[in-house]
Design an enzyme around this catalytic site. Structure first.
Site, mmCIF file in Angstrom:
data_model
loop_
_atom_site.group_PDB
_atom_site.id
_atom_site.type_symbol
_atom_site.label_atom_id
_atom_site.label_comp_id
_atom_site.label_asym_id
_atom_site.label_seq_id
_atom_site.Cartn_x
_atom_site.Cartn_y
_atom_site.Cartn_z
ATOM 1 N N LEU A 186 3.268 1.859 -2.071
ATOM 2 C CA LEU A 186 3.749 2.151 -3.417
ATOM 3 C C LEU A 186 2.946 3.240 -4.103
ATOM 4 O O LEU A 186 3.411 3.835 -5.087
ATOM 5 C CB LEU A 186 3.728 0.871 -4.260
ATOM 6 C CG LEU A 186 4.524 -0.309 -3.682
ATOM 7 C CD1 LEU A 186 4.442 -1.504 -4.619
ATOM 8 C CD2 LEU A 186 5.971 0.071 -3.425
ATOM 9 N N GLN A 187 1.759 3.559 -3.602
ATOM 10 C CA GLN A 187 0.916 4.611 -4.174
ATOM 11 C C GLN A 187 1.521 5.996 -4.003
ATOM 12 O O GLN A 187 1.190 6.923 -4.720
ATOM 13 C CB GLN A 187 -0.477 4.526 -3.526
ATOM 14 C CG GLN A 187 -1.399 5.698 -3.718
ATOM 15 C CD GLN A 187 -1.547 6.520 -2.438
ATOM 16 O OE1 GLN A 187 -0.814 6.316 -1.464
ATOM 17 N NE2 GLN A 187 -2.495 7.441 -2.450
ATOM 18 N N ARG A 188 2.473 6.138 -3.057
ATOM 19 C CA ARG A 188 3.007 7.476 -2.776
ATOM 20 C C ARG A 188 4.490 7.462 -2.379
ATOM 21 O O ARG A 188 5.135 8.517 -2.398
ATOM 22 C CB ARG A 188 2.207 8.148 -1.652
ATOM 23 C CG ARG A 188 2.305 7.403 -0.322
ATOM 24 C CD ARG A 188 1.212 7.770 0.656
ATOM 25 N NE ARG A 188 1.316 6.990 1.886
ATOM 26 C CZ ARG A 188 0.884 5.733 2.017
ATOM 27 N NH1 ARG A 188 0.325 5.133 0.981
ATOM 28 N NH2 ARG A 188 1.003 5.087 3.155
ATOM 29 N N CYS A 199 9.978 26.483 18.798
ATOM 30 C CA CYS A 199 10.281 25.113 18.391
ATOM 31 C C CYS A 199 8.979 24.425 17.979
ATOM 32 O O CYS A 199 7.887 24.996 18.101
ATOM 33 C CB CYS A 199 10.972 24.347 19.526
ATOM 34 S SG CYS A 199 9.912 23.943 20.937
ATOM 35 N N CYS A 205 -2.698 7.591 7.462
ATOM 36 C CA CYS A 205 -3.112 7.566 6.066
ATOM 37 C C CYS A 205 -4.063 6.407 5.814
ATOM 38 O O CYS A 205 -4.974 6.503 4.992
ATOM 39 C CB CYS A 205 -1.885 7.435 5.166
ATOM 40 S SG CYS A 205 -0.809 8.874 5.181
ATOM 41 N N SER A 240 0.815 -1.218 0.000
ATOM 42 C CA SER A 240 0.000 0.000 0.000
ATOM 43 C C SER A 240 0.850 1.271 0.000
ATOM 44 O O SER A 240 0.357 2.358 -0.314
ATOM 45 C CB SER A 240 -0.940 0.021 1.213
ATOM 46 O OG SER A 240 -0.202 0.114 2.419
ATOM 47 N N ASP A 260 5.330 9.814 11.163
ATOM 48 C CA ASP A 260 3.875 9.732 11.175
ATOM 49 C C ASP A 260 3.265 9.738 12.570
ATOM 50 O O ASP A 260 2.124 9.309 12.744
ATOM 51 C CB ASP A 260 3.409 8.483 10.419
ATOM 52 C CG ASP A 260 3.915 7.189 11.057
ATOM 53 O OD1 ASP A 260 4.648 7.274 12.072
ATOM 54 O OD2 ASP A 260 3.580 6.109 10.556
ATOM 55 N N ASN A 261 4.005 10.213 13.593
ATOM 56 C CA ASN A 261 3.393 10.271 14.923
ATOM 57 C C ASN A 261 3.979 11.415 15.734
ATOM 58 O O ASN A 261 5.145 11.789 15.569
ATOM 59 C CB ASN A 261 3.533 8.932 15.654
ATOM 60 C CG ASN A 261 4.965 8.658 16.062
ATOM 61 O OD1 ASN A 261 5.375 9.009 17.167
ATOM 62 N ND2 ASN A 261 5.735 8.054 15.162
ATOM 63 N N CYS A 319 6.349 24.329 20.684
ATOM 64 C CA CYS A 319 5.587 25.585 20.815
ATOM 65 C C CYS A 319 4.343 25.548 19.924
ATOM 66 O O CYS A 319 3.304 26.112 20.262
ATOM 67 C CB CYS A 319 6.438 26.790 20.412
ATOM 68 S SG CYS A 319 7.808 27.197 21.497
#
Length: 256
Positions: A70-72, A172, A189, A68, A129-130, A175
């Site tokens: 490979l789409q992006r 930063c 995603c 999944s 991603d977190n 902030c």
């Protein structure tokens, strides 16, 4: 650094730009960028950082490639499915330009290892991603006085900003988002969906924004725009800047 004839030829289109020039290209060749996250944002960002001649790259990601992706995630192919992203990304760099130094770390950045992983960087580009990882990266960058390029994507919106929270007048990343997300993940995603080309726009803009920082003091293009968040709307399409205020009580940079 003096560029060899073959490097001068490879980066001729940079060097001919008055805003970059030979001095700027030499500065890029002397730079060390740590890329946190080799996924949707990291893939296009890596391609253009490598193409710009960043002399040393450290690639950090604890995930493996899924079909999944490979789409992006444009540096991977079906034959890479199941392999560690950081290692495959490093191999891509080695094939792309023999003159670059590249290291990989199949690790998740946290408070226990961030200082070690980011040590010695000229700049960190975070496309993970977190929030917990992003905040650990930000805190370590402030502590080690490393500029940070932060990039994020959600559906049809991208966000890119440069941070230098170690400077007395600059915010930063903490902030910007606060402390509430230290132990919480972002929306994914998989749950929300994402347009592949939108990730490409955000990742390549992040690479260009990182180059701004690396060229600061070396070339006319080097305006780092610290503390300005660029919101990219893929639906409109449009881009607008927002100024982030420094939080005097921020536990990441307030006392630095």
């Amino acid at each position: 650094m003096t560029l060899s004839p073959d490097r001068l030829e490879r980066f001729a289109r940079h060097i001919v730009l008055p805003e970059v020039g030979g001095t700027g290209q030499a500065a890029l060749s002397d730079s060390h960028v740590v890329l946190v996250g080799c996924g949707g944002i990291g893939s296009p960002a890596l391609q253009y950082l490598a193409a710009a001649g960043i002399g040393r790259l450290t690639l950090v990601d604890d995930d493996v490639i899924d079909v999944s992706n490979l789409q992006r995630q444009t540096i991977y192919t079906p034959s890479d499915v199941g392999k560690p992203k950081a290692e495959v990304a490093a191999e891509w760099v080695r094939r792309f330009d023999f003159g670059l130094k590249v290291d990989s770390a199949a690790a998740r950045v946290g408070g226990d290892n961030a200082d070690q992983i980011l040590s010695g960087a000229s700049l960190v580009l975070d496309g993970c991603d977190n929030f917990a990882t992003r905040l650990a990266v930000s805190d370590s960058c402030v502590k080690q006085e490393i500029p940070l390029t932060s990039a994020a994507i959600g559906r049809f919106q991208g966000q890119v900003a440069n941070f230098a929270g170690h400077l007395p007048d600059q915010p930063c990343y903490r902030c910007f988002v606060g402390d509430a997300f230290d132990a919480q993940d972002c929306d994914t995603c998989a749950a929300d969906g994402v347009l592949g080309a939108m990730v490409g726009v955000t990742g390549t803009f992040a690479a260009m924004h990182a180059i701004r920082v690396l060229l600061a003091g070396h070339a006319a293009f080097g305006d780092p725009q610290f503390g300005t968040l660029h919101l990219i709307d893929g639906m409109a399409p449009s881009m607008r800047p927002l100024r982030i205020a420094k939080d005097p009580a921020c536990k990441g940079c307030g006392a630095h």
